[in-house]
Design a protein around this motif. Structure first.
Motif, PDB file in Angstrom:
ATOM      1  N   GLY A  16      -2.653  -5.976   0.461  1.00  0.00           N
ATOM      2  CA  GLY A  16      -1.266  -6.424   0.582  1.00  0.00           C
ATOM      3  C   GLY A  16      -1.133  -7.563   1.578  1.00  0.00           C
ATOM      4  O   GLY A  16      -0.358  -8.503   1.368  1.00  0.00           O
ATOM      5  N   LEU A  33       7.827  -4.272   1.714  1.00  0.00           N
ATOM      6  CA  LEU A  33       8.433  -2.952   1.863  1.00  0.00           C
ATOM      7  C   LEU A  33       7.362  -1.908   2.162  1.00  0.00           C
ATOM      8  O   LEU A  33       6.367  -1.825   1.455  1.00  0.00           O
ATOM      9  CB  LEU A  33       9.148  -2.591   0.548  1.00  0.00           C
ATOM     10  CG  LEU A  33      10.153  -1.458   0.620  1.00  0.00           C
ATOM     11  CD1 LEU A  33      11.330  -1.838   1.523  1.00  0.00           C
ATOM     12  CD2 LEU A  33      10.668  -1.132  -0.780  1.00  0.00           C
ATOM     13  N   TYR A  40       9.273   4.182  -1.494  1.00  0.00           N
ATOM     14  CA  TYR A  40       9.238   3.636  -2.855  1.00  0.00           C
ATOM     15  C   TYR A  40       8.430   4.501  -3.820  1.00  0.00           C
ATOM     16  O   TYR A  40       8.382   4.239  -5.011  1.00  0.00           O
ATOM     17  CB  TYR A  40       8.721   2.188  -2.840  1.00  0.00           C
ATOM     18  CG  TYR A  40       7.370   2.008  -2.179  1.00  0.00           C
ATOM     19  CD1 TYR A  40       6.187   2.344  -2.820  1.00  0.00           C
ATOM     20  CD2 TYR A  40       7.275   1.493  -0.879  1.00  0.00           C
ATOM     21  CE1 TYR A  40       4.955   2.179  -2.211  1.00  0.00           C
ATOM     22  CE2 TYR A  40       6.049   1.327  -0.257  1.00  0.00           C
ATOM     23  CZ  TYR A  40       4.888   1.678  -0.927  1.00  0.00           C
ATOM     24  OH  TYR A  40       3.670   1.512  -0.315  1.00  0.00           O
ATOM     25  N   ALA A  62       0.054  -1.300  -3.225  1.00  0.00           N
ATOM     26  CA  ALA A  62      -0.031   0.009  -2.567  1.00  0.00           C
ATOM     27  C   ALA A  62      -0.929   0.930  -3.377  1.00  0.00           C
ATOM     28  O   ALA A  62      -1.026   0.813  -4.595  1.00  0.00           O
ATOM     29  CB  ALA A  62       1.357   0.624  -2.437  1.00  0.00           C
ATOM     30  N   GLY A  63      -1.561   1.831  -2.691  1.00  0.00           N
ATOM     31  CA  GLY A  63      -2.413   2.793  -3.373  1.00  0.00           C
ATOM     32  C   GLY A  63      -3.266   3.513  -2.364  1.00  0.00           C
ATOM     33  O   GLY A  63      -3.304   3.152  -1.184  1.00  0.00           O
ATOM     34  N   GLY A  83      -1.075   8.415  -5.013  1.00  0.00           N
ATOM     35  CA  GLY A  83      -1.118   6.976  -4.716  1.00  0.00           C
ATOM     36  C   GLY A  83      -1.593   6.126  -5.888  1.00  0.00           C
ATOM     37  O   GLY A  83      -1.136   5.001  -6.062  1.00  0.00           O
ATOM     38  N   ASN A  84      -2.504   6.654  -6.686  1.00  0.00           N
ATOM     39  CA  ASN A  84      -3.147   5.803  -7.697  1.00  0.00           C
ATOM     40  C   ASN A  84      -2.703   6.052  -9.140  1.00  0.00           C
ATOM     41  O   ASN A  84      -2.887   5.189  -9.998  1.00  0.00           O
ATOM     42  CB  ASN A  84      -4.669   5.962  -7.618  1.00  0.00           C
ATOM     43  CG  ASN A  84      -5.215   5.468  -6.297  1.00  0.00           C
ATOM     44  OD1 ASN A  84      -4.574   4.636  -5.642  1.00  0.00           O
ATOM     45  ND2 ASN A  84      -6.368   5.972  -5.891  1.00  0.00           N
ATOM     46  N   LEU A 187      -9.294  -5.678  -9.168  1.00  0.00           N
ATOM     47  CA  LEU A 187      -9.996  -6.180  -7.982  1.00  0.00           C
ATOM     48  C   LEU A 187     -11.332  -5.454  -7.885  1.00  0.00           C
ATOM     49  O   LEU A 187     -11.483  -4.344  -8.382  1.00  0.00           O
ATOM     50  CB  LEU A 187      -9.133  -5.835  -6.763  1.00  0.00           C
ATOM     51  CG  LEU A 187      -9.710  -5.960  -5.367  1.00  0.00           C
ATOM     52  CD1 LEU A 187      -9.731  -7.419  -4.952  1.00  0.00           C
ATOM     53  CD2 LEU A 187      -8.862  -5.167  -4.370  1.00  0.00           C
TER      54      LEU A 187
END
Ligand SMILES: NC(=O)c1ccc[n+]([C@@H]2O[C@H](COP(=O)([O-])OP(=O)(O)OC[C@H]3O[C@@H](n4cnc5c(N)ncnc54)[C@H](OP(=O)(O)O)[C@@H]3O)[C@@H](O)[C@H]2O)c1
Length: 319
Positions: A16, A33, A40, A62-63, A83-84, A187
């Motif tokens: 990020g 954020l 979120y 995010a993750g 998270g993922n 990525l």
């Protein structure tokens, strides 16, 4: 938030931060954020935030990654799934409800190995550490082809064995497939010139012993740059492998470190997969080659891997 503003989720994280830097450089207005300010990950909260602020585009950097490495996901399973897999699904539904385009940072770690072409025939080889294949990588690199976006992940819950982390990343891609207008940016093993515990080049210099394998890798700023370029060019939505074109072995990267940084230490390598998995790793690791033809065909420019690696080491900034 004005209508041209980009909303950046996970801007506090390693990837990020690269997006934040690149957005600043482009003078692109954006809002970063964090879950501390607005959670979120909750659908109702996020949907309300989007309704009120109406960003032009959302970036999900995010993750859950697992600290110090992916082995942590083997025990922190709920957090990894949240998270993922669940988080991207939440974002996808909220963005789709309001017709907001967005991009999701995924990972190439849902593959293992590469496609190998010999005698005109292509086959998937999931383990390039096998001595005959390792020799082929060295002698005939042109025989090694990367996985493309249409290839089914072969290191996932559907195609075990995989690490729990990789399983959740593949699940995340499945959860958002076909929902709304989204990019999935894959990525792989981030690195750059800034020494850090998260940087592949730093990790190689700090491991007591190095695990040799074959991988495509992503320069962090090149990655953020290419992802933003896809959106700026309004390239078709969908999955994109976003690595520096080509692939490298850990041996080659260590040799480049030795050539440019001239460290005093010597480097040792694990003698075999068996020794590595017995002494240094718990979950199976993904090592893979990705094909970036789809990205390049959009006109987005990204440096070849050798150039990005050499440049990072020549501009090395110790921590
Ligand atoms: N780093 C790598 O080697 C690598 C390689 C391939 C793909 N990726 C992917 O790139 C994304 C970003 O990775 P990163 O290395 O930047 O991670 P990071 O440094 O750990 O940052 C991730 C950020 O995500 C937010 N977050 C939201 N839900 C989370 C959850 N359940 N668990 C942990 N963090 C959560 C946190 O920000 P707030 O709490 O402030 O909102 C955190 O700062 C991830 O999806 C990761 O899978 C990373």
């Amino acid at each position: 938030m004005a209508n041209q503003t980009i909303l950046l989720l996970g801007g506090t994280g390693y990837i990020g931060q690269a997006f934040a830097r690149e957005l600043q450089r482009r003078k692109q207005p954006f809002t970063l954020l964090s879950r501390n300010e607005v959670d979120y990950s909750r659908f109702d909260v996020f949907l309300n935030f989007l309704k009120t602020n109406q960003p032009a585009f959302v970036i999900n950097a995010a993750g859950y990654t697992g600290k110090p490495n992916v082995d942590a996901a083997e025990t922190e399973r709920a957090e990894a799934l949240l998270g993922n897999a669940l988080l991207p699904q939440t974002i996808a539904h909220a963005c789709a409800a309001l017709n907001i385009p967005w991009g999701h940072v995924s990972s190439g770690c849902i593959y293992s190995g590469a496609k190998v072409v010999t005698y005109g025939r292509e086959r998937v080889e999931p383990d390039l550490t096998r001595p005959d294949l390792h020799a082929l990588v060295e002698k005939s690199p042109q025989a090694i082809h990367g996985f493309s976006e249409t290839d089914r992940p072969n290191f996932s819950f559907r195609r075990p064995p995989c690490s729990f982390y990789s399983g959740t990343k593949a699940l995340g891609e499945e959860a958002i497939a076909g929902l709304g207008q989204s990019y999935i940016w894959r990525l792989r093993i981030p690195f750059d010139e800034f020494d850090s515990g998260r940087n592949y080049l730093s990790k190689l210099q700090r491991y007591p012993k190095v695990y040799d394998n074959v991988n495509s890798v992503s320069h962090r700023a090149d990655f953020a740059n290419a992802c933003l370029d896809l959106w700026e060019r309004r390239a078709p939505f969908g999955i994109y492998n976003v690595t520096n074109p080509g692939f490298v072995t850990a041996h080659q990267v260590v040799a480049t470190i030795q050539k440019i940084l001239k460290p005093k230490r010597t480097f040792e390598f694990w003698s075999s997969d068996a020794e590595f998995y017995k002494k240094a790793a718990k979950a199976p690791r993904s090592n893979c080659v990705l094909d970036v033809s789809k990205l390049l065909a959009t006109g987005v420019k990204i440096r070849p891997v050798e150039e990005a690696l050499e440049d990072s080491l020549r501009n090395w900034e110790p921590e």
